[in-house]
Design an enzyme around this catalytic site. Structure first.
Site, short mmCIF file in Angstrom:
data_model
loop_
_atom_site.label_atom_id
_atom_site.label_comp_id
_atom_site.label_asym_id
_atom_site.label_seq_id
_atom_site.Cartn_x
_atom_site.Cartn_y
_atom_site.Cartn_z
N ASN A 151 0.80 -1.23 0.00
CA ASN A 151 0.00 0.00 0.00
C ASN A 151 0.84 1.28 0.00
O ASN A 151 0.39 2.31 -0.49
CB ASN A 151 -0.99 0.00 1.17
CG ASN A 151 -0.32 -0.15 2.52
OD1 ASN A 151 0.76 -0.72 2.63
ND2 ASN A 151 -0.96 0.36 3.55
N GLU A 249 4.34 -4.03 12.34
CA GLU A 249 3.34 -2.97 12.19
C GLU A 249 2.22 -3.60 11.38
O GLU A 249 2.35 -3.83 10.19
CB GLU A 249 3.95 -1.75 11.50
CG GLU A 249 3.11 -0.49 11.64
CD GLU A 249 2.12 -0.34 10.52
OE1 GLU A 249 0.94 -0.67 10.75
OE2 GLU A 249 2.51 0.08 9.42
N CYS A 283 -3.29 1.08 6.92
CA CYS A 283 -3.47 0.33 8.17
C CYS A 283 -4.10 1.20 9.26
O CYS A 283 -4.81 0.69 10.12
CB CYS A 283 -2.14 -0.23 8.65
SG CYS A 283 -0.80 0.96 8.65
N GLU A 461 8.13 2.87 14.52
CA GLU A 461 8.91 3.30 13.36
C GLU A 461 8.80 4.80 13.20
O GLU A 461 7.96 5.46 13.80
CB GLU A 461 8.43 2.57 12.10
CG GLU A 461 8.68 1.07 12.16
CD GLU A 461 8.37 0.36 10.86
OE1 GLU A 461 9.28 -0.29 10.32
OE2 GLU A 461 7.22 0.45 10.39
#
Length: 490
Positions: A151, A249, A283, A461
Site C-alpha cells: 500500500n 506494524e 493500516c 517506526e
C-alpha cells in the site's frame, strides 16, 4: 524512467532469474512490467552478501557522520528523480498522484531525518561505585530482513531501510509482489549514493517462499514487517526459532470520534481524508466513525454530500482524490465485507459497489462507501476491510464511546474531534491505540512514533527510538582503582 523488466539487486549487482512474474497497473488492469522472481537460492545469496558486508565490510565501521552524509546523498538523488519515482509509484499502485507525491516526499525526508538522528544517537555513562567506570556503546544488530507492504511501497521501504542504514546494519529487502518496482530503484539509488556493495539487497518474490526463508534464516538477526496481523503472527512464530528481533506494524480498525462540540468543517473534512486517503488502503485508516447523536444527522448529511464530490479516475489527474484498488482480489474482498453488512441489516448510505471509470474500464475501482445502522458484531465493524469503506455509529457520552472505540483486537490509530482540550486529553489517554490524532487528519511525520497496541503489532517506526530497534546496547564496565580486586581473598 520505467523499464519493461526489473531485476533483483544482490551484492551491488542486478541479478536476473530463470523465472519472472508480472506486476500490474491496477488503474488499467494491464501488465506494467516483468520482474525477476527470486527463489530460495537468490534469498540465500542475498543473505550471505548482507552477512559478508556486515561482518567484513566497511559500512558499520564508518563514522556516523560519514553514514549520515551517504543518507543525505540518497535523499538528494531521490529528490532529483522525484518525478520518475512518483510516476512509477502511481503506475504500479494505482494511487492518486497527490498521494504518491506526499509519500515520496516523506520517503526522502525519512533519510534526511535519520541522517540527523544518528549523529546525536549515543550511549550513556552510568553511576557506579568509586573506582569503576560504566558506559554503554551502541552497535548495529546485524543483518535485517525487511518485508514491505503494497500500500505504501517506497515510503514503507524508506521507513525501514533508512534507520537500518543509519545504525550500520546490512539489509535484505523483500518488497510486495504487487508493487516491487520502487524498492528495486531505491536499492540502486543507495549504491549510487555510496552505500557499499552487499549492504542493501532486494529480492522480489512470493512471501511464502522468499519471506519465509528470510524469517527463518539463522544469519538474519532482525525482521521488520508491515502487513496483515495473521502474517505478522506467523512471522513472530517462525522468528522465535532463532530468537530474532522482530518489529511488527500490523492491521488496524481505527476509531474516529466526533463530539458534539467539534468544529463541523474540520471534522467532516478530516474524517473524509481519514478514510478515503490512499483509497482506504491504509493500516491506520479511520474506518469506524462514531458521531455524537446531537450532531449525527447534520454531520452525516455533510459527510455524504462531500464524499459524493470525491473524484475517481485518472491517477495522474491532480483533481483525482481516490485512486484504484490494488487488485481484483482485494476489490472482491472489500465488496464481500459490504455485502455481509448489508445482509446483516446495515444500510449502504453511499457507494457500496464497483465503479466503472471511463478510460480505465479494466481497472479495479470501488466507490467511496458509507455504511450506517451497523451493529458491533458485524464483520465490517470488527475486521479490517482495507478499502474506501467507513462504518458509522452514534454515541451519547464520553465514557460510552471510549469503551466502544476500544472494543476491538486492534490498536493502531484513532482520532478525536472536539473543541474541549480537557476532553481531548482525557479521551486520548484512555484510547488503546499507538497513535491519537486530535483535530488533525494526519497520523505521522518523520520524528513521530508510528506503531500499535494489541494485535496491531509492536515496535515504533519513523522516530529516533526506531534506531534502538536496529542496535545493541553493550555495557562496558572498567575498573581503574589503584589496587587489584580480589573478591575471594585468596
Amino acid at each position: 524512467m520505467k523499464r519493461d523488466h526489473y531485476r533483483m539487486v544482490i551484492n551491488g549487482e542486478r541479478v536476473d532469474s530463470d523465472e519472472t512474474f508480472e506486476t500490474f497497473n491496477p488503474a488499467k488492469g494491464e501488465v506494467l512490467a516483468t520482474v525477476a522472481k527470486a527463489s530460495r537460492e537468490h534469498a540465500e545469496k542475498a543473505v550471505q552478501a548482507a552477512r559478508h558486508a556486515f561482518d567484513h565490510g566497511k559500512w558499520r565501521k564508518y563514522p556516523v557522520g560519514k553514514r549520515a552524509r551517504v543518507l543525505n546523498q540518497i535523499a538528494a538523488i531521490m529528490r532529483e528523480r522525484f518525478q520518475e519515482l512518483v510516476e512509477i509509484e502511481v503506475l504500479n499502485s494505482g494511487k492518486a498522484i497527490s498521494a504518491a507525491q506526499a509519500q515520496i516526499n516523506q520517503a526522502i525526508e525519512d533519510f534526511e531525518f535519520y541522517a540527523g538522528a544518528i549523529v546525536g544517537h549515543r550511549g550513556t555513562v552510568n553511576n557506579v561505585p568509586n573506582g569503576f567506570l560504566n558506559y554503554t556503546q551502541k552497535e548495529p544488530v546485524g543483518v535485517c530482513a525487511q518485508i514491505i507492504p503494497w500500500n505504501y511501497p517506497l515510503m514503507m521501504a524508506a521507513w525501514k531501510v533508512a534507520p537500518a542504514l543509519a545504525a550500520g546494519c546490512s539489509v535484505v529487502v523483500k518488497p510486495a509482489s504487487l508493487t516491487p518496482i520502487t524498492a528495486i530503484l531505491l536499492n540502486e539509488i543507495c549504491h549510487e549514493a555510496g552505500v557499499p556493495e552487499g549492504v542493501v539487497n532486494t529480492v522480489a518474490g512470493a512471501g511464502s517462499v522468499v519471506g519465509d526463508y528470510l524469517v527463518g534464516h539463522e544469519d538474519v538477526n532482525k525482521v521488520a514487517f508491515t502487513g496483515s496481523t495473521p502474517i505478522g503472527k506467523d512471522i513472530m512464530e517462525k522468528a522465535s526459532h532463532t530468537l530474532k528481533r522482530v518489529t511488527l506494524e500490523l492491521g488496524g480498525k481505527s476509531p474516529n470520534l466526533v463530539f458534539a462540540d467539534a468544529d463541523m468543517e474540520a471534522a467532516v473534512a478530516g474524517s473524509l481524508f481519514g478514510i478515503y486517503f490512499n483509497t482506504g488502503q491504509s493500516c491506520e485508516a479511520r474506518s469506524r466513525l462514531f458521531v455524537h447523536e446531537e450532531i449525527y444527522d447534520e454531520f452525516i448529511e455533510e459527510f455524504i454530500t462531500r464524499a459524493k464530490k470525491l473524484q475517481l479516475g485518472d491517477p495522474f489527474d491532480k483533481g483525482t482524490h481516490v485512486g484504484s484498488i490494488i487488485s481484483r482480489d482485494q476489490l472482491e474482498i472489500i465488496d464481500s465485507y459490504v455485502r455481509s453488512a448489508e445482509e446483516g441489516g446495515a444500510t449502504i448510505a453511499l457507494g457500496g459497489k464497483e465503479r466503472r471509470v471511463e478510460g480505465f474500464e479494466n481497472g479495479h475501482w470501488y466507490e467511496p462507501t458509507v455504511i450506517t445502522n451497523v451493529t458491533p458484531d458485524m464483520k465490517a465493524v470488527q475486521e479490517e476491510i482495507f478499502g474506501p469503506v467507513v462504518v458509522v455509529e452514534t454515541f451519547q457520552d464520553e465514557r460510552e464511546v471510549i469503551k466502544r472505540a476500544n472494543d476491538t483486537k486492534f490498536g493502531l490509530g484513532s482520532a478525536i474531534w472536539t473543541k474541549d482540550q480537557g476532553r481531548a486529553t482525557r479521551v486520548a489517554h484512555q484510547l488503546e491505540a499507538g497513535i491519537v490524532m486530535v483535530n488533525c487528519p494526519f497520523s505521522a511525520f518523520p520524528g513521530t512514533p508510528f506503531g500499535g497496541y494489541k494485535e496491531s503489532g509492536f515496535g515504533r517506526e519513523l522516530c529516533v527510538e526506531t534506531l534502538d530497534l536496529y542496535m545493541e546496547d553493550k555495557s562496558i564496565l572498567s575498573y581503574y582503582g589503584p589496587k587489584p580486586i580480589n573478591p575471594f581473598g585468596v
